[in-house]
Design a protein around this motif. Structure first.
Motif, PDB file in Angstrom:
ATOM      1  N   TYR A  48       4.048  15.920   3.238  1.00  0.00           N
ATOM      2  CA  TYR A  48       3.550  15.867   1.856  1.00  0.00           C
ATOM      3  C   TYR A  48       2.386  16.820   1.651  1.00  0.00           C
ATOM      4  N   PHE A  78       5.521   4.621  10.145  1.00  0.00           N
ATOM      5  CA  PHE A  78       6.671   5.223   9.466  1.00  0.00           C
ATOM      6  C   PHE A  78       6.655   6.725   9.690  1.00  0.00           C
ATOM      7  N   GLY A 113       6.852  10.270  -6.505  1.00  0.00           N
ATOM      8  CA  GLY A 113       6.209   9.964  -5.236  1.00  0.00           C
ATOM      9  C   GLY A 113       4.880  10.685  -5.132  1.00  0.00           C
ATOM     10  N   SER A 160       0.873  -1.168   0.000  1.00  0.00           N
ATOM     11  CA  SER A 160       0.000   0.000   0.000  1.00  0.00           C
ATOM     12  C   SER A 160       0.911   1.219   0.000  1.00  0.00           C
TER      13      SER A 160
END
Ligand code: 1CP
Length: 386
Positions: free
Chosen positions: A175, A228, A116, A96
């Motif tokens: 992000y 993470f 990304g 995923s």
């Protein structure tokens, strides 16, 4: 009732069919080591073991975009299984991406090949944050279905557990605010200081979205959870502790209540109740040598260590009481075998300072890695015993 409370189940939480509850994975090498005990053989898996280093992955993905592959339960499950079959690693990690729950919440995000995650519109103001949609647990059905299919295959083959994962709120915010990959995440770090209220609202939203994603994977059959916080190494200890750690703890609260009967302590005669162990939680970041203790303090069981700090030093910083995961330097994967072998043996030796150790890389498998090297590492490590 707030959203966080509404999404939590009763204590214990895992269904009777969960592989940890049924005892299918609870005595595996991985879960034993994550629980702080040393199994007979050192367990090993590789971050980013599924993906571009495998020709069988590249072939499957030819006509499917990354996010569509993640949301196709059969395809995601097949990709997850590829490295388990090929390398004989001691864990699968669900195929995923950390931005999948953002997509499922309705955020305009895509994964651009060679780059990304990229946002259609970065999230930078209080109004942007207020407009972020909640993610409903039902929206995660493709993820839960993919996990269930994978766990069914894994448990048919043996006791190999599946690890579920999620991005920590800071890495997601990096992000969201930047709008895509960045080097030093300066816009995100500026928002943290310039408008702390908006920052905390964004972190709370990210914690709930990513916590829901992690919980869906564990409820569907994952036997461990890895958070993470890849980019937390951009932060000072002070900023991490004040502006990031509380949101990471909030994300983990979505899985912290999930537990299973400890196979080493069967129900005792007096209480007729088994000792419960929580589903193990691993926390990993890159360049986080100065944050190891703070990352453990949010309530994680295992610390993933990147390649910059030797495992004996990482263990010392954690008081020699924390199970460790890591930390082969990916740069060695392309070195001559004797050089790589000596490095792997050194990592294994240094890992003995910790109560238990799961061998892994210090960051993800680089796409150009020769996959036969990874198989050779697994064979070497399994041949060493513990
Ligand atoms: O087309 C492709 O093949 C895209 C490459 C790719 C893959 C295979 C991306 C884009 N994500 C993934 C899968 C992925 N992402 C996994 C799969 C499971 C496995 O390990 O086998 C996992 C665990 C992730 C998690 C992830 N995504 C992280 C955390 C781990 C880490 O490496 O630090 C991060 C930071 C991302 C963002 C992301 N997604 C993809 C890329 C190229 C990136 C990094 C971009 C950047 O440098 O900022």
């Amino acid at each position: 009732m707030d959203r966080t409370t509404a999404q939590r189940g009763p204590s214990g939480g895992l269904g009777a069919e969960h592989p940890l509850v049924k005892g299918l994975t609870s005595r595996s090498r991985l879960i034993t080591a994550y629980s702080g005990r040393r199994p007979d053989v050192l367990p090993v898996w590789f971050m980013r073991q599924a993906g571009r280093s495998l020709p069988e992955y590249r072939e499957l993905r030819i006509s499917t975009g990354m996010l569509n592959a993640c949301l196709d339960p059969a395809l995601a499950s097949e990709i997850t299984m590829q490295p388990v079959r090929r390398h004989g690693v001691d864990a699968g990690i669900f195929f995923s991406d950390i931005v999948v729950p953002l997509k499922l919440a309705g955020v305009d995000v895509d994964i651009v090949p060679g780059k990304g995650p990229v946002l259609g519109k970065p999230v930078r103001t209080a109004a942007d944050v207020a407009a972020l949609p909640p993610v409903l647990p039902e929206a995660l059905a493709p993820v839960a279905d993919g996990v269930r299919a994978t766990v069914a295959e894994l448990t048919e083959r043996g006791d190999t557990p599946l690890i579920g994962f999620a991005g920590a709120p800071f890495t997601l915010a990096a992000y969201l605010v930047e709008g895509g990959p960045s080097k030093d995440h300066i816009r995100a770090r500026t928002l943290m200081h310039a408008d702390p209220e908006t920052w905390h609202a964004l972190m709370a939203w990210a914690a709930d979205v990513t916590g829901t994603f992690l919980r869906a994977q564990v409820l569907a059959g994952a036997s461990a959870a890895q958070l993470f916080d890849s980019w937390a190494g951009a932060l000072s200890l002070e900023d991490y502790t004040r502006h990031v750690a509380p949101a990471s703890a909030r994300a983990l609260s979505f899985v912290r209540d999930l537990s299973y009967p400890d196979p080493e302590h069967a129900a005792d005669a007096v209480s007729a109740r088994a000792v419960e162990r929580n589903v193990p939680i691993v926390h990993f970041g890159v360049g986080t040598s100065e944050l190891l203790r703070a990352m453990h303090d949010i309530g994680t069981d295992v610390i993933g260590v990147d390649y910059r700090v030797p495992l004996d030093e990482a263990s010392r910083r954690l008081g020699n009481i924390v199970p460790l995961q890591g930390n082969i330097d990916p740069a060695y994967l392309d070195a001559p075998w004797p050089v790589l072998e000596a490095h792997v043996r050194d990592v294994v030796e240094r890992g003995r300072s910790a109560p238990s150790h799961v061998l892994n890389l210090g960051h993800g498998v680089p796409p150009e890695t020769d996959p036969t090297v990874l198989t050779r590492i697994v064979e070497l490590v399994h041949g060493l015993g513990e």
